[in-house]
Write an enzyme that holds these catalytic residues in place. Sequence first.
Site, mmCIF file in Angstrom:
data_model
loop_
_atom_site.group_PDB
_atom_site.id
_atom_site.type_symbol
_atom_site.label_atom_id
_atom_site.label_comp_id
_atom_site.label_asym_id
_atom_site.label_seq_id
_atom_site.Cartn_x
_atom_site.Cartn_y
_atom_site.Cartn_z
ATOM 1 C CB CYS A 1 24.066 -41.978 -23.511
ATOM 2 S SG CYS A 1 23.165 -42.160 -21.968
ATOM 3 C CB CYS B 1 18.419 -46.339 -21.247
ATOM 4 S SG CYS B 1 18.953 -45.937 -22.917
ATOM 5 C CG ASP C 1 21.325 -39.098 -21.357
ATOM 6 O OD1 ASP C 1 21.677 -37.944 -21.647
ATOM 7 O OD2 ASP C 1 20.792 -39.871 -22.159
HETATM 8 FE FE1 FES Z 1 21.066 -41.974 -22.327
HETATM 9 FE FE2 FES Z 1 19.026 -43.592 -22.813
HETATM 10 S S1 FES Z 1 20.357 -42.700 -24.255
HETATM 11 S S2 FES Z 1 19.749 -42.878 -20.898
#
Ligand code: FES
Length: 141
Positions: A33, A102, A35
């Site tokens: 993702c 995640c 992040d």
């Molecule tokens: Fe990126 Fe959960 S969607 S850490």
Amino acid sequence: MYTEQVMDHFTNPRNVGEIENADGIGEVGNAKCGDIMKMYIKVDNDVITDVKFKTFGCGSAIATSSIATEMIKGKTIPEALELSNKAVVEALGGLPTHKIHCSVLAEQSIKAAIADYYKKQGIDPEPIVGKVPDCEDGHCH
Ligand code: FES
């Protein structure tokens, strides 16, 4: 969809922030993702005496990191290295399947912080920690 433990750690996350003069800092990105998670550890005599995290990740990333920091605080480095994302997810009573990725941020950022700790001591971390993807490989951006 989310367990009580997930909601608890999401709405009231433990050990959020940074540690000044941390002994190890790990920053990893989630390949899935994009992040980012940053983990800070304080180490005394091979024991993780303090740990804090900061993340741009979602609620599941916050909840998994929060509980993961609780699970490694006061533990030795070898014990912390044994913490898997699976154990973290189990401790939260489960996560929806599409949110499992995640939880990988917590495990990997802890490993990255420990690797950084060893590097700072002049020790090659790879034989101990294994290969940790780090931001310098462009993993985070
Ligand atoms: Fe990126 Fe959960 S969607 S850490």
